[in-house]
Design a protein around this motif. Structure first.
Motif, PDB file in Angstrom:
ATOM      1  N   GLY A   1      48.229  58.857  39.933  1.00 20.48           N
ATOM      2  CA  GLY A   1      47.127  59.598  39.346  1.00 20.48           C
ATOM      3  C   GLY A   1      45.807  59.079  39.875  1.00 20.48           C
TER       4      GLY A   1
ATOM      5  N   THR B   1      38.450  61.734  34.416  1.00 21.44           N
ATOM      6  CA  THR B   1      39.546  61.215  33.603  1.00 21.44           C
ATOM      7  C   THR B   1      39.718  61.984  32.298  1.00 21.44           C
ATOM      8  OG1 THR B   1      38.019  59.621  32.610  1.00 21.44           O
ATOM      9  CG2 THR B   1      39.305  58.882  34.507  1.00 21.44           C
TER      10      THR B   1
ATOM     11  N   SER C   1      43.730  65.212  33.702  1.00 18.80           N
ATOM     12  CA  SER C   1      44.813  64.241  33.862  1.00 18.80           C
ATOM     13  C   SER C   1      46.178  64.918  33.764  1.00 18.80           C
ATOM     14  CB  SER C   1      44.670  63.153  32.801  1.00 18.80           C
ATOM     15  OG  SER C   1      45.715  62.232  32.902  1.00 18.80           O
TER      16      SER C   1
ATOM     17  N   LYS D   1      48.983  65.287  36.805  1.00 23.93           N
ATOM     18  CA  LYS D   1      50.336  64.772  36.633  1.00 23.93           C
ATOM     19  C   LYS D   1      51.364  65.856  36.953  1.00 23.93           C
ATOM     20  CE  LYS D   1      53.218  62.231  33.354  1.00 23.93           C
ATOM     21  NZ  LYS D   1      53.293  61.617  31.994  1.00 23.93           N
TER      22      LYS D   1
END
Length: 386
Positions: A344, A354, A359, A363
């Motif tokens: 990541g 972030t 995020s 992923k």
């Protein structure tokens, strides 16, 4: 600073040898503002090192918080006066860090030559009095092993002869490219170059910068600050003599829209390369006067078969098609590759990279890339999502 200086005096004032306190002082690290009474500290340090037991002496000398940045000339002169007044102390110095000092060209050479035990020198946001001059470091008898330049204002740094130098770190340069040129550096192992490209800076080739004497170079880190790629790819003929022992490469802070196939020019020139890592991010902020982001054009040789690359590590998997195509390109040419790691993104200090939604999306991208690479493949290669 008065209280600090008093504490230093109490620590360093020599006690009778029978008590044996300062006689065994082997490591001394002093972090000082130039507003402190340097003369009293200098005398005490000379008393300590005169005993002959000191193995590590380090000075970090900073700009006082109350001083304007324009006072760097005065501060540089004050430091040089301190240096010349206490040659015994400086002859034992092993590490020196200076911030916001202005120097004449000869000051740096005199400093390194006089400090016979100096192994680490760091110049942070310092400058030459003549900004349009080159800093030449020609110290064939020095013990220097590490050099760090951060925001150094001069036209260029030329390391003419530094035979024991093992690591160079050069960050945030503002004038011409390349920022540093290497001469006689036979022990050089690690080179770190990191900067955002400005509009007036042209890309340069690594062979313009690195010397053929650096045949022991093993680790190379290039950081682009998510802006224009300031390296110009070149054929292996020029680079292989320098990269023959290169084992690790980290290409940091590549903007996400950039095509990645250009990075294979390093793979082609470095037959011993074992690990290659890339970090990517689409930063929403572009600094003022930044160079335009453009794709780097490079066509890797269709005959390239690399035998030693074992690990490929990618941080940031935005634009999964680009990442997937790049990994396949590497897999076709790195026949010994057995590990791919997908990470990541690291937090970005310039924008909100972030947040939770971003995020989760990133992923999911990493998992889709893994599925595409493993679907229908009989390869025993390991792909790890980190």
């Amino acid at each position: 600073m008065d209280a600090f200086t008093g504490a230093v005096r109490a620590l360093l004032t020599r006690v009778p040898p029978a008590e044996g306190v300062c006689d065994s002082l082997k490591v001394l690290f002093l972090s000082i503002y130039t507003s402190s009474p340097l003369s009293s500290i200098g005398r005490l340090v000379e008393d300590i090192v005169g005993l002959g037991n000191t193995e590590c002496l380090e000075f970090c000398i900073f700009l006082p918080l109350t001083d304007p940045l324009g006072s760097d000339i005065e501060i540089g002169q004050e430091f040089m006066a301190f240096f010349r007044a206490y040659p015994v102390a400086f002859s034992w110095l092993t590490r020196l860090t200076l911030e916001y000092h202005a120097f004449r060209h000869s000051d740096i050479t005199d400093l390194i030559s006089t400090c016979g035990r100096l192994r680490h020198l760091s110049l942070r946001f310092c400058r030459l009095l003549d900004l349009h001059s080159t800093l030449k470091i020609d110290v064939p008898c020095s013990e220097l092993q590490e050099l760090e330049f951060v925001g150094l204002l001069c036209t260029r740094i030329e390391l003419v002869s530094v035979p024991k130098l093992r690591q160079v770190e050069c960050k945030c340069w503002y004038l011409e490219n390349p920022p540093v040129c290497f001469g006689h550096v036979p022990e050089l192992r690690v080179v770190i170059l990191y900067s955002k490209a400005n509009a007036w800076q042209e890309p340069f080739t690594l062979s313009e910068c690195l010397s053929s004497s650096a045949r022991n170079l093993s680790t190379l880190t290039l950081g682009f600050g998510y802006q224009m790629i300031w390296i110009q790819p070149e054929p292996p003929k020029q680079l292989t003599p320098i990269f023959r022992n290169l084992t690790s490469v980290f290409l940091s802070s590549i903007f996400s829209e950039c095509d990645l196939s250009w990075t294979l020019f390093i793979l082609e020139a470095a037959p011993a390369l074992h690990d290659m890592a890339l970090s990517r991010h689409s930063c929403i902020k572009t600094p003022k006067y930044s160079a335009e982001k453009t794709n780097v054009v490079w066509e890797p040789s269709k005959y390239l078969k690399h035998l030693n690359l074992k690990g490929l590590h990618i941080l940031g998997c935005e634009n999964e098609d680009k990442v997937t195509n790049y990994i396949r390109l590497v897999m076709e040419r790195a026949v010994g590759l057995w590990l791919i790691q997908l990470y990541g993104e690291n937090p970005c200090t310039y924008c909100d990279a972030t947040n939770l939604e971003r995020s989760k999306a990133e992923k999911a991208s990493r998992h889709r890339i893994k599925e595409q690479l493993t679907h229908g493949s009989s390869s025993s290669m390991e792909i790890i999502i980190c």
